[in-house]
Design a protein around this motif. Sequence first.
Motif, PDB file in Angstrom:
ATOM      1  N   GLU A  13      -5.607 -13.082 -13.098  1.00  0.00           N
ATOM      2  CA  GLU A  13      -4.995 -14.374 -13.420  1.00  0.00           C
ATOM      3  C   GLU A  13      -5.310 -14.815 -14.844  1.00  0.00           C
ATOM      4  N   THR A  14      -6.557 -14.629 -15.276  1.00  0.00           N
ATOM      5  CA  THR A  14      -6.936 -14.996 -16.639  1.00  0.00           C
ATOM      6  C   THR A  14      -6.194 -14.145 -17.657  1.00  0.00           C
ATOM      7  N   LEU A  15      -6.106 -12.850 -17.375  1.00  0.00           N
ATOM      8  CA  LEU A  15      -5.390 -11.958 -18.285  1.00  0.00           C
ATOM      9  C   LEU A  15      -3.936 -12.386 -18.437  1.00  0.00           C
ATOM     10  N   LYS A  16      -3.282 -12.667 -17.318  1.00  0.00           N
ATOM     11  CA  LYS A  16      -1.875 -13.096 -17.384  1.00  0.00           C
ATOM     12  C   LYS A  16      -1.735 -14.414 -18.144  1.00  0.00           C
ATOM     13  N   ALA A  17      -2.636 -15.343 -17.889  1.00  0.00           N
ATOM     14  CA  ALA A  17      -2.575 -16.639 -18.581  1.00  0.00           C
ATOM     15  C   ALA A  17      -2.774 -16.480 -20.085  1.00  0.00           C
ATOM     16  N   TYR A  32      -3.868  -0.181 -19.294  1.00  0.00           N
ATOM     17  CA  TYR A  32      -5.072  -0.974 -19.027  1.00  0.00           C
ATOM     18  C   TYR A  32      -4.719  -2.312 -18.389  1.00  0.00           C
ATOM     19  N   HIS A  33      -3.804  -3.029 -19.002  1.00  0.00           N
ATOM     20  CA  HIS A  33      -3.428  -4.349 -18.510  1.00  0.00           C
ATOM     21  C   HIS A  33      -2.837  -4.269 -17.105  1.00  0.00           C
ATOM     22  N   ALA A  34      -1.982  -3.292 -16.881  1.00  0.00           N
ATOM     23  CA  ALA A  34      -1.367  -3.121 -15.557  1.00  0.00           C
ATOM     24  C   ALA A  34      -2.433  -2.813 -14.508  1.00  0.00           C
ATOM     25  N   ALA A  35      -3.406  -1.992 -14.858  1.00  0.00           N
ATOM     26  CA  ALA A  35      -4.471  -1.636 -13.906  1.00  0.00           C
ATOM     27  C   ALA A  35      -5.341  -2.843 -13.560  1.00  0.00           C
ATOM     28  N   VAL A  36      -5.608  -3.717 -14.532  1.00  0.00           N
ATOM     29  CA  VAL A  36      -6.380  -4.934 -14.247  1.00  0.00           C
ATOM     30  C   VAL A  36      -5.602  -5.818 -13.279  1.00  0.00           C
ATOM     31  N   VAL A  37      -4.321  -6.015 -13.548  1.00  0.00           N
ATOM     32  CA  VAL A  37      -3.490  -6.880 -12.699  1.00  0.00           C
ATOM     33  C   VAL A  37      -3.364  -6.306 -11.285  1.00  0.00           C
ATOM     34  N   LYS A  38      -3.320  -4.984 -11.167  1.00  0.00           N
ATOM     35  CA  LYS A  38      -3.207  -4.338  -9.853  1.00  0.00           C
ATOM     36  C   LYS A  38      -4.563  -4.167  -9.163  1.00  0.00           C
ATOM     37  N   ASP A  39      -5.628  -4.670  -9.772  1.00  0.00           N
ATOM     38  CA  ASP A  39      -6.987  -4.569  -9.226  1.00  0.00           C
ATOM     39  C   ASP A  39      -7.430  -3.112  -9.079  1.00  0.00           C
ATOM     40  N   GLU A  40      -7.063  -2.293 -10.050  1.00  0.00           N
ATOM     41  CA  GLU A  40      -7.418  -0.878 -10.040  1.00  0.00           C
ATOM     42  C   GLU A  40      -8.614  -0.557 -10.934  1.00  0.00           C
TER      43      GLU A  40
END
Length: 80
Positions: A13-17, A32-40
């Motif tokens: 959520e913080t990354l997206k914001a 990297y960003h996609a993996a953080v959002v997908k909780d990977e």
Amino acid sequence: HELSSMGIRVDAETLKAQLQHRNMTDLLQKPYHAAVVKDELPLSIGGGIGISRLVMLLLQTAHVGEVSIGVWHDAHFHQA
């Protein structure tokens, strides 16, 4: 508790914001960003100096150069 907190901590959520605030949401397509959002991925990436400081504590050394690679001048080597 952390001995050293010198890394980057961010959740999905913080990354997206942050990316929305900076108009950079296209980065969510990057691995990297996609993996953080997908909780990977874990939600922290430690700073290298933090790891070195922990090793210094465990080995009871006096200088960060004793646990990391670098070029030392003779005067610095003798000082440590």
